[in-house]
Every structure is written in C-alpha cells, then in structure tokens.
Design a protein around this motif. Structure first.
Motif, short mmCIF file in Angstrom:
data_model
loop_
_atom_site.label_atom_id
_atom_site.label_comp_id
_atom_site.label_asym_id
_atom_site.label_seq_id
_atom_site.Cartn_x
_atom_site.Cartn_y
_atom_site.Cartn_z
N GLU A 376 0.83 -1.22 0.00
CA GLU A 376 0.00 0.00 0.00
C GLU A 376 0.86 1.26 0.00
O GLU A 376 0.63 2.19 -0.77
CB GLU A 376 -0.89 0.06 1.25
CG GLU A 376 -1.88 -1.07 1.38
CD GLU A 376 -1.95 -1.59 2.81
OE1 GLU A 376 -2.17 -0.76 3.71
OE2 GLU A 376 -1.76 -2.80 3.01
N GLU A 377 1.86 1.26 0.86
CA GLU A 377 2.76 2.42 0.93
C GLU A 377 3.48 2.62 -0.39
O GLU A 377 3.64 3.74 -0.88
CB GLU A 377 3.81 2.20 2.02
CG GLU A 377 3.40 2.63 3.40
CD GLU A 377 4.54 2.31 4.37
OE1 GLU A 377 5.18 3.25 4.84
OE2 GLU A 377 4.78 1.10 4.60
N LYS A 380 1.49 4.32 -3.09
CA LYS A 380 1.42 5.77 -2.89
C LYS A 380 2.74 6.44 -3.25
O LYS A 380 2.77 7.41 -4.00
CB LYS A 380 1.08 6.08 -1.42
CG LYS A 380 -0.37 5.87 -1.09
CD LYS A 380 -0.67 6.29 0.36
CE LYS A 380 -1.91 5.56 0.86
NZ LYS A 380 -1.80 5.19 2.27
#
Ligand SMILES: [Zn+2]
Ligand SMILES: [Zn+2]
Length: 812
Positions: A376-377, A380
């Motif tokens: 997820e990080e 981004k």
C-alpha cells in the motif's frame, strides 16, 4: 386456507369482497382521482415503483413493492402534496419473444394480453396510479424517442459502431451485455455457457461519463449504502504504476492484431513475439524487453502494460514459456513457508518463495529505494515519484465498458440506421421517425435478427442518395427503454418531444425522483444506465438535474418455506388467490405487516388471515359505534374526559405520532400497523368497560373523533376498508385528500401517576403528577394539597420524603 366464519350479527360482519367491489367501481368512474394536478401551488412529490415486465401475472414481490409505494403516495396526498404516482410496462424483450414462440402468439398480442391482466390485478388491489400517464415501451409513440435519443447520441459521437467480440448465448441466439454474463453463463440460462463471437455492434459511450458516474455516488445520501458500494465496485478498479511503454506503436498494433486472431483471450495458449526493442523502466533506468502478446487486454489502460511475471498468473505463464527473467519484487509479510507445492522459481533474493505471489499483502524487495515498503505504501510513494518525475500518475481505471446495445432479436426498438453502398452508414432523418417494428414476423430460433427476413422492412432507400439501401436489423437492448421512462411519465402523451422540459423539471426538481422503490437486483444495470441517460439528457439541455433519483429504497424478497417462490418448488402464492380469499386490503397490508419492508419476508398464509381478522375487528367496532345521526356527533371533544376515554385518547395520539414518524423516517410499517392494532384493542377494552359505548364515560363527540382518526391512519394501508368506514362515519369528503391527523404531544403523554401522601405515617391524601415529575415538584404539590394542608397547618415540618411511590411528611 380458512376464511373467518363470522359469529356476530349480520350487519357487523366484515366481508371484503362487496366493499372492495363497490369502491373499485366508484374509483374507476373518476379518471382524475389519482391524477397529478397541473399548475399546482402545492409542493410536488414524485413517488415511483419500478415498472414491471408484463410476464402475465403479478407475483407477491410486485404486490409488496407496490404496497410500499402506494402507502407512501397516499400518505403524501393526505399531507397536502401534489403527488405523481404513475405506472407502466417494460414491455419489450426476450421473454415475450420466447413465450410467443412456444405459445404461437405474436409477441405484441401476448404482451398486450398480459398487460391487460396485470393492470386489472393492480386495480383490484386498489393501487392508486394515474393511468392517464401509462407508458408502454413497446408502443411506437414511446420507442420513437429511444430512436430519437439514439440519433442525438450518434450526432455527438456517443453512439458508435464497431466490430467486437461479443458474448453470445446459444440458447437466446443473441448478444449479451457483460453484465448479463454471470460466471461465464447466460443470466437467463444458468446452465448455458456463453460463447464469444465477433460482430459489428452498436455501442453507447457510457465510459465518457464513468468519472462522473463514480463521483456523483457521493451525492446520493438517499440511496442505500449497499447499492452505492455495488455501483462503485462495478464502475472502477484501482490501479497505479502505469508507466508509458508505448514505442513503435504502429508496428506493435499490427503484430498485436495478428496475435489476437489466434483465439479467445483467457482460455488460449499464451504466445507472443519479441519486438527486439527495449523500453526504459523510468523507476530505475533498467532496460526491459518489449513483447507483443496475445493475452493482453487492449482495453486495459493504454494496452501497453508493465508485465510482472513474479506476481501475475498470466505473465508468469508467459515468462516461463519464453524464458524471460522472473524477478520477485514482493515477498509475503510473514516470511517462511508459504504452503503448497507449486511452481517455485529460484532467484537470488527470494530463494524459497512460491511464485507467482499475487496478493498485495506483502512488502517490496529488489525495488531500490522502495524496498521494504508495504504494498500500500509503495503504491502511494511510487505514484508520487512518477508524478514528480513527470512520467506518470496514479489514475482510476474504469471497469465500466461502453454499453453494447445491439440485439439480434425481433421484439425491441429498431435501431434507426441505414446502410448504403455509396454513403456508408446513414442515420434515419428525425422526420422519418419512428422506424416502426413490423408485425406478423416469423420468429424462429435459427439465429440472426428476424428482421433480416422481412424484405419490406429490410429494403429501403438511402436518405442521402435515394438509392437502394438496407436497414439496420438489430434492435436495442431493453435497458434502453427503462433508462428514461420515468421522464416520459411527466408528459406521457407528448408527440413533439420525449417530454416537455419545463414539466419534467417541475417533477424532477434539482435532485430527481423523490422516492424510487424497487428490487435490489436492479441496483447495477438499470440504475447505472438510468444515471448515464440522465447525464446525457442534461448535456442535451433537456433537464437540469444531474441524477435521476434522490432517494432509493430496495425492498426485501418474499420467500416461502425458506426458499424463493418458484413454480418448480411449488411454493408460489398467487396474489389472485389471496385477494379472492381475503380481499386486496388484507393481502397488501400483510406484505407491509409481516416484517419491515427492507427485510426478507417469509410468507405465512395464517398471517394474511390474521390481518383479515384485524380488519374485521375494526369494521365491527365502527359499525357498532358510528352514530352520524346523533346531534352530538360533530360536537367538540370535551376537554375533561373520563379515565377510560383518556386512556383511549392517549393511545390514539401515541399511535398517530408513531405512524407519522415512521412514514418520515425508517418505514417500519410493520410496527405502525402493530400500533394501530393496539389502539383498536384499547377501543375494545373501553367499549367493554363502559358496558357499550357511547356512554357518559365515552362521550359521543370523542367517539366520533377517535374513529375518524383511526380510519385516517388506516387509509394508506387498507384503502378499501378505510373508504367504507369513512362513509359509515357520515363523511362524504374525498378520503384520499383528507388531511393526515396531527398528534398533540400533550395528549400523547403517558398517564399521570397517583401518589399517596402520608403525614406522620398516616395516609391523608392522594395527588396526581406527571410520570417524569421531579422530587421537588412532587413535594410542592403534596404540600399544596388541601387535605394535606389541614394536617400540617400550624405545625413544624421536620422531614419531607419522596420515595418514588409515596410522599411522607413528618411534622411536630
Ligand atoms: Zn440465454
Ligand atoms: Zn446513399
């Protein structure tokens, strides 16, 4: 099924049939009864139930759907609104054609016969529809506007033709929309595998509105969250990391085409060619070989993708086949044994990892400065990196595809297009609309459109050059019909335009239909297409609202004996049978009483019988206690009432409060009806306790008031009986527009408590206080009591105690 045997005197016996027949006949004489008012100064309210497919007979699910809408419409009329409550028929489509084939009746005849039957059923159930606005989608006066809209969309590039792989149901012999394919099978033929065929098809560019369709879901607080979530999931899928790899585009397209010819995507053997070119991975500057493969979805992103063989099934298979390097970049969060035996590929960094590893629940390896981040990080940060370095950005990829509307069937709206050898595709000029669907067409299941076999339809003249030309023989998907029908209701007989804009704007306002009610099975297709159509109509300048529906309600399903009603299970309950036994009022009221309307309803015949008995109880009470000839009947309700009358009055106002707030809020009509039942029980108790009302304890003006209000409360749920009782009470006003009763909060308050008052331990008096009165208030009242006063006068009060049940005053 047992019908209640009346045991009371003849004139007190409730017999639904003659009452309902009498009122049905009266209502049908008044064509304007349920008509919306033109040029009304009242606030408007548009309540709509989804229009049915005319299959032949209503089922209980319909009855429940319409009973909810009808109760609401009646409630809004009684609250002084100008109500639009129309009904129509979604009457094109496959079942008519299939049924016509097996029954050897032309689809039109079959359809109209079914409509007549279902309309009679609706009238028998007492639903308050404005039939002057009836819309039948298979009539040319309606579908000509489908054709008109199609031409408008074609002019604007929103309708286009392309050759495409389509889903083909061999049983339906027609193309299916993606949405009509469920787990690879036909939505109507659950056992039939859908095939792929390549055909020239007409499409509507729904994708032009994909972003707005997604964004505006946030502006629909009046919709069930589950429906918004379903539409959100249907419209989008999240993707990121989409760097530009497109080089030598023309050469690649040519090779891709060749690869595509090899068969169906998904099932086929994956193969491809190495272009010999290299692309630079903008994240790390590494060179990546460019391949053309036959399994890449052209319409996914730009059609050029970054292959990730370690983390995608198809890429993995492809890379193995051609010996392309497989570099793991994600490892599971929990390292260690991942489980199954399988394809293991060794690499320096992830020696024992199972590949492909396709979940996003992991952390990055082999990824330079992004190594160690969670997926997820990383999404981004890598999106931000792409944006900073000007080579990409995170975007939402829409899963929504353009809407393929071509159907190779007879019973639908002809697509208004002409093919000329000289001029190519030529739209039918607006003045030549409608292109009328020919009748007496031989429908067989040999495939292709039956219209191809009707020379007088098929052969035509080119509007441009006047030479011989051919008509389009595909018809439109029937979801076109239902995408805008509710606008037509506002101006249903207009033959110059689909509807008058000002009229539609009055009914739709800024936010659309005030309340739409239907099954959750229409949450995606019908409601997404309707939203698309609304946005197109807005852009055509026909309307001002962005969305068609402000509030949506999806009612629960009806089941019996634990299963969905179906002929094969033999658990179908026919509305006709119920109406015959118990009447329309009991049948519809039961669908509202059995449970709250959003929940699944498990049908119980005894439940309908119970409602019938309840209505009989109301009927008997009113037939005994209606005294319209009594001179006091219309007098004012006395301010001071006996305890018996006060108990009834309190219950009455509590019930009005309950039913009113439920209509305005959560629609738990089951508890509303239960509250009305309690009120009736209270009336019976009072009638018993005062021997027989009216009596001095039950003044006649009060008895008139409570019965009138009871009837008003029943009117949205059991309109036939309510009208009959209204007349028995001596009223000759139109109950439909009679003002909804108001509750008095003071009168609805719980009974006051009687508190004994002791002085020095001896009972001296009793006082009456509100149930929520505080200690100080109660003691003040006790001290002010005359009898108490005579015992405390001239003495010193040493203690004042209120226990909650009694007051004790100690004096010296
Ligand atoms: Zn099928
Ligand atoms: Zn021509």
């Amino acid at each position: 099924m047992q019908q209640e045997e009346p045991t009371i005197v003849r004139d007190e016996r409730y017999n639904a049939q003659p009452i309902e027949e009498k009122w049905s006949a009266r209502w049908q004489q008044d064509a304007k009864l349920y008509a919306a008012e033109p040029d009304s100064t009242k606030p408007k309210y548009y309540v709509l139930e989804m229009l049915p497919y005319p299959s032949g007979a209503l089922h209980m699910g319909h009855v429940r759907n319409y009973a909810i809408g009808d109760a609401l419409a009646r409630y809004m009329w009684m609250n002084g609104y100008n109500v639009l409550h129309p009904m129509g028929w979604d009457s094109f489509g496959l079942p008519a054609e299939n049924a016509a084939i097996s029954a050897k009746v032309p689809p039109r005849e079959w359809t109209l016969r079914n409509i007549a039957n279902m309309k009679a059923q609706m009238k028998r159930l007492g639903f308050a529809y404005d039939w002057s606005r009836e819309v039948t989608t298979c009539f040319p006066e309606y579908y000509r506007w489908n054709q008109w809209f199609f031409l408008k969309m074609y002019e604007r590039g929103l309708a286009y033709r392309k050759k495409s792989k389509v889903n083909w149901c061999p049983k339906c012999c027609t193309v299916l929309a993606n949405e009509q394919v469920i787990s690879g099978r036909c939505w109507r033929h659950e056992d039939t595998l859908v095939e792929q065929r390549e055909l020239e098809q007409w499409f509507l560019r729904t994708t032009n509105y994909a972003e707005e369709l997604l964004r505006d879901l946030d502006c629909l607080p009046g919709w069930p969250e589950k429906v918004r979530t379903m539409q959100r999931n249907w419209t989008t899928e999240l993707s990121a990391l989409d760097p530009e790899l497109g080089r030598k585009v023309e050469q690649l397209i040519a090779e891709q085409k060749k690869a595509k010819e090899s068969g169906d995507l998904g099932e086929i053997e994956k193969h491809g060619v190495n272009t010999g070119h290299l692309a630079v991975n903008p994240y790390n500057g590494e060179r990546v070989p460019v391949w053309v493969a036959n399994y890449i979805l052209m319409d996914y992103g730009t059609g050029a993708i970054m292959s990730v063989p370690a983390h995608d099934e198809r890429d993995y298979e492809f890379a193995r086949k051609y010996g392309i390097e497989i570099k793991p970049v994600i490892v599971p969060r929990e390292t260690g044994n991942v489980g199954n035996v399988g394809r293991t590929l060794l690499s320096d960094d992830a020696s024992s990892q199972e590949l492909p590893f396709t979940t996003l629940d992991g952390k990055l390896i082999n990824s330079g400065k992004f190594t160690g981040l969670s997926c997820e990080e990383a999404i981004k940060k890598m999106s931000a990196f792409a944006e900073q370095h000007n080579f990409g950005k995170a975007t939402v990829t829409f899963r929504l595809k353009d809407w393929g509307i071509s159907r190779q069937r007879y019973w639908g709206t002809p697509i208004p297009m002409i093919y000329c050898d000289k001029d190519g595709i030529v739209p039918v000029p607006e003045k030549d609309l409608p292109v009328v669907l020919p009748q007496n067409v031989d429908i067989t299941l040999t495939g292709g459109s039956p219209l191809q076999r009707v020379p007088e339809f098929f052969n035509t003249k080119c509007p441009k050059c006047g030479g011989a030309a051919r008509r389009e023989t595909d018809t439109m998907d029937t979801f076109v019909d239902s995408s805008w029908y509710f606008y037509r209701y506002t101006d249903a007989r207009n033959d110059k335009a689909p509807f008058d804009s000002a009229t539609a704007q009055y009914w739709f306002g800024e936010k659309g239909i005030d309340q739409y009610i239907g099954g959750v099975e229409h949450a995606i297709l019908h409601l997404i297409y309707s939203r698309f159509w609304t946005k197109v109509m807005r852009d055509l300048g026909l309307i001002k609202n962005d969305e068609p529906v402000e509030r949506l309600f999806t009612q629960g399903m009806i089941i019996k004996s634990g299963a969905k009603m179906s002929k094969s299970l033999g658990n179908v309950v026919s509305p006709d049978e119920m109406v015959e036994h118990y009447g329309g009022d009991s049948t519809r009221m039961y669908t509202l009483f059995a449970t709250s309307p959003d929940r699944e309803l498990d049908w119980q015949d005894e439940g309908v019988a119970g409602i019938y008995r309840f209505l009989g109880k109301v009927y008997r009470f009113v037939s005994r206690n209606a005294r319209p000839d009594n001179p006091e009947w219309n007098g004012p309700v006395p301010a001071e009432l006996s305890t018996e009358a006060r108990t009834v009055q309190r219950k009455l106002h509590q019930t009005i409060k309950r039913v009113t707030s439920d209509f305005q809020g959560r629609w738990h009509f089951n508890t509303c009806i239960a509250a009305i039942m309690e009120l009736v029980n209270e009336l019976y108790a009072a009638e018993g306790s005062v021997a027989r009302a009216p009596s001095p304890a039950m003044p006649i003006a009060f008895l008139a008031d409570v019965q009138r209000k009871l009837v008003l409360l029943l009117a949205p749920f059991a309109p036939y009986l309510a009208h009959e009782l209204w007349e028995m009470l001596g009223e000759n006003s139109n109950l439909l527009k009679e003002p909804w009763p108001k509750f008095d909060p003071e009168l609805a308050k719980e009974e006051e408590l009687e508190i004994p008052v002791q002085v020095n331990g001896k009972l001296r008096s009793k006082i009456v206080v509100a149930p929520d009165a505080g200690e100080e208030e109660v003691i003040q009242k006790a001290l002010a009591d005359e009898k108490v006063q005579s015992h405390v006068a001239g003495k010193q009060i040493v203690k004042k105690i209120f226990t909650g049940k009694l007051v004790n005053i100690v004096v010296r």
